[in-house]
Design a protein around this motif. Structure first.
Motif, mmCIF file in Angstrom:
data_model
loop_
_atom_site.group_PDB
_atom_site.id
_atom_site.type_symbol
_atom_site.label_atom_id
_atom_site.label_comp_id
_atom_site.label_asym_id
_atom_site.label_seq_id
_atom_site.Cartn_x
_atom_site.Cartn_y
_atom_site.Cartn_z
ATOM 1 N N SER A 221 -15.011 -55.594 -18.192
ATOM 2 C CA SER A 221 -13.689 -56.155 -17.926
ATOM 3 C C SER A 221 -13.566 -57.551 -18.517
ATOM 4 C CB SER A 221 -13.438 -56.209 -16.411
ATOM 5 O OG SER A 221 -13.421 -54.921 -15.862
ATOM 6 N N ASP A 224 -13.043 -57.182 -22.157
ATOM 7 C CA ASP A 224 -11.661 -56.738 -22.351
ATOM 8 C C ASP A 224 -10.692 -57.896 -22.159
ATOM 9 O OD1 ASP A 224 -9.681 -54.831 -22.871
ATOM 10 O OD2 ASP A 224 -9.314 -54.549 -20.746
ATOM 11 N N SER A 228 -7.967 -59.166 -24.749
ATOM 12 C CA SER A 228 -6.542 -59.100 -24.418
ATOM 13 C C SER A 228 -5.910 -60.480 -24.311
ATOM 14 C CB SER A 228 -6.346 -58.336 -23.103
ATOM 15 O OG SER A 228 -7.001 -59.002 -22.040
ATOM 16 N N ARG A 255 6.091 -56.004 -20.983
ATOM 17 C CA ARG A 255 5.107 -55.596 -19.984
ATOM 18 C C ARG A 255 5.773 -55.118 -18.694
ATOM 19 N NH1 ARG A 255 1.305 -59.838 -16.981
ATOM 20 N NH2 ARG A 255 3.210 -59.990 -15.759
ATOM 21 N N GLY A 259 4.206 -51.981 -18.749
ATOM 22 C CA GLY A 259 2.917 -52.294 -18.135
ATOM 23 C C GLY A 259 2.833 -51.867 -16.693
ATOM 24 N N VAL A 262 2.225 -48.104 -16.469
ATOM 25 C CA VAL A 262 0.832 -47.771 -16.779
ATOM 26 C C VAL A 262 -0.097 -48.163 -15.640
ATOM 27 C CG1 VAL A 262 -1.077 -48.207 -18.361
ATOM 28 C CG2 VAL A 262 1.242 -47.968 -19.249
ATOM 29 N N SER A 263 0.066 -49.390 -15.117
ATOM 30 C CA SER A 263 -0.812 -49.835 -14.039
ATOM 31 C C SER A 263 -0.584 -49.016 -12.779
ATOM 32 C CB SER A 263 -0.595 -51.320 -13.750
ATOM 33 O OG SER A 263 0.738 -51.559 -13.323
ATOM 34 N N SER A 266 -2.450 -45.752 -13.391
ATOM 35 C CA SER A 266 -3.896 -45.955 -13.510
ATOM 36 C C SER A 266 -4.540 -46.284 -12.168
ATOM 37 C CB SER A 266 -4.194 -47.068 -14.522
ATOM 38 O OG SER A 266 -3.716 -48.317 -14.064
ATOM 39 N N ARG A 338 -1.569 -49.978 -26.586
ATOM 40 C CA ARG A 338 -2.219 -50.514 -25.386
ATOM 41 C C ARG A 338 -2.257 -49.457 -24.282
ATOM 42 N NH1 ARG A 338 -2.795 -56.124 -24.685
ATOM 43 N NH2 ARG A 338 -1.984 -57.417 -26.400
ATOM 44 N N HIS A 342 -5.586 -47.917 -22.534
ATOM 45 C CA HIS A 342 -5.754 -48.049 -21.091
ATOM 46 C C HIS A 342 -6.245 -46.747 -20.471
ATOM 47 C CE1 HIS A 342 -5.038 -50.372 -17.449
ATOM 48 N NE2 HIS A 342 -4.565 -49.270 -16.891
#
Length: 507
Positions: A221, A224, A228, A255, A259, A262-263, A266, A338, A342
């Motif tokens: 992380s 990453d 990022s 985002r 974003g 996606v979050s 995830s 991205r 992810h």
């Protein structure tokens, strides 16, 4: 995946979707107001503080959150150990960051950053207290509680405290105290929903299994994070807080709608994937379904945002932010890559394939740094294009890793992407033609943007009709349509969804 886990995963995605939509609407309004109350340098300073704070965060957590979720069998001692580690490391790195704040001058060469950094780093200690409760909720897929906490803490912290202080003239400090207030509320509410023992435990036999996984996750992380946030670091160092503020706001615009989607998914998929990490065939099926679903939504949104970037920037941020328009256009095309990265990363985390992920992240960091310095003479747009190229290269690397883990063929992967790609093409054509047709009418930006949004939605629905992904739609019907029927939904939306899905899957 068992029916029970499937239903929990679906419910988790539903509740995270509620939180996503609500938070997106709130954040869009918040960003629009704050962009008119503060200048770009304020956002640039907070972005700089975020880079330094992010550096400390990965070491202060040591991957304990992921380790708790990933652990197959969890006992009381594991929870106490995770809390002990998070609590002590949170306080330790708060003190380290506070004392080392003046060293940030060697990175950003900005004296104003030191007091801001010292204030914001208190969140390290706050998050160290609440991270165990948050992880336990995610492990149990209790995302209704997570959604309530996210919405409540953001409303009070950012909207009420942040906007009020900005209006009263506190400048960048309105952003600082808003973030601290949000962290405190999130921690308190998380513990109220997921209470656990606060007794500290010091026994290496309980630390060892958690740290074995958590330390690897923390290292990856961190790598990453470097990749990022390298754009933020270099723009802040070489171009100053104003340029960084422009880049940061453009990034936030893309985002927020993408974003968060996606979050949201995830956060549900990592614990779900972890439970079936040894069942490759099931893992592969759920991965392809998840990617297909998100890509079908995210890709068209990104294309639409790129085309409508002028209207979005002027309406969201104001006319003084015109310089952010070309940045947003490029970042919108970076975002789909991205997204794909992810999901590939989640598979690596859930299956414990951390070695190759770490190597890829290190290579990405090197490639990104080289591209940044190669394009440095082109200014902030050069940095933006470097991010796009590096994301494309990293995706290629991830493909080879995922192919090995899931025994995935290029044909299967392209099939999962095809519906989203086709939809993006149709949506882009409709949105662009609408913009060109309305260009000579000199209508208000809001009217033009609404027309483009409507054209995009119509195009998206048309693409589903012209090129339906039958397997995806059938899966959606099984997971969502039957649930609507079981609840005897009489809503227009519910009936439309069921009929449309049945119709498309029967084509």
């Amino acid at each position: 995946m068992s029916d029970n886990l499937t239903s929990k995963t679906v419910r988790g995605i539903k509740w995270n979707s509620v939180a996503t939509v609500t938070n997106t609407v709130i954040q869009l309004g918040y960003s629009a107001v704050m962009a008119r109350l503060l200048d770009p340098s304020a956002f640039g300073l907070m972005a700089m503080a975020g880079v330094v704070l992010g550096f400390s965060t990965y070491f202060s957590q040591m991957g304990m959150s992921q380790a708790l979720i990933h652990q197959k069998e969890l006992n009381k001692e594991d929870i106490r150990v995770a809390f002990t580690a998070s609590f002590i490391l949170g306080i330790a790195f708060f003190l380290i960051t506070w004392l080392a704040a003046p060293l940030s001058l060697y990175i950003f060469n900005n004296q104003e950053l030191i007091p801001i950094l010292r204030a914001t780093c208190v969140s390290l200690a706050i998050n160290g207290i609440g991270s165990t409760s948050a992880s336990l909720m995610r492990r149990k897929l209790e995302f209704k509680s997570v959604a309530i906490i996210q919405i409540t803490s953001y409303l009070i912290g950012y909207v009420f405290v942040g906007m009020t202080m900005a209006y009263l003239g506190f400048g960048v400090w309105s952003l600082v105290y808003a973030s601290i207030c949000q962290a405190i509320l999130s921690t308190v509410l998380s513990y109220m929903y997921a209470q656990h023992s606060l007794l500290l435990l010091f026994s290496w036999k309980y630390y060892k299994p958690l740290f074995a996984f958590g330390s690897k996750m923390s290292f990856i992380s961190f790598i990453d994070f470097l990749g990022s946030d390298l754009d933020t670091l270099l723009i802040g160092r070489f171009m100053g807080e104003t340029s960084l503020g422009l880049y940061n706001r453009a990034f936030i615009i893309i985002r927020q709608p993408v974003g968060l989607i996606v979050s949201t998914v995830s956060r549900v998929l990592f614990p779900a994937f972890s439970r079936i990490q040894s069942e490759i065939s099931r893992l592969k099926k759920v991965y392809l379904f998840s990617v297909s679903s998100v890509v079908l939504i995210v890709f068209p949104i990104c294309c639409g945002i790129s085309i409508a970037s002028e209207q979005i920037v002027h309406l969201m941020l104001g006319n003084q932010w015109t310089a952010a328009i070309p940045i947003l256009q490029v970042l919108a095309f970076t975002t789909p890559f991205r997204v794909l990265m992810h999901f590939s990363g989640i598979i690596c985390d859930a299956t414990g394939t951390l070695k190759w992920k770490a190597i890829l992240h290190l290579l990405y960091f090197v490639v990104l740094a080289i591209l940044f310095f190669a394009f440095k003479s082109f200014g902030i747009m050069g940095f933006t294009y470097a991010v796009l190229l590096a994301a494309i290269i990293k995706n290629i690397g991830y493909y080879f890793i995922i192919r090995k883990i899931l025994r995935l063929t290029i044909a299967e992967l392209l099939k999962a992407y095809w519906a989203g790609i086709f939809s993006s093409i149709i949506t882009s054509i409709f949105v662009y033609v609408t913009a060109v047709l309305l260009e000579n009418f000199h209508w208000p930006q809001l009217v033009v943007l609404l027309a483009m949004v409507i054209a995009g939605i119509i195009a998206w629905l048309l693409s589903l009709y012209l090129n339906p992904d039958k397997a995806l739609l059938a899966e959606l019907y099984q997971k969502f349509g039957k649930d609507l029927i079981s609840k005897k939904s009489n809503t227009t939306l519910g009936r439309f969804f069921i009929k449309a899905t049945k119709s498309l899957t029967n084509q």
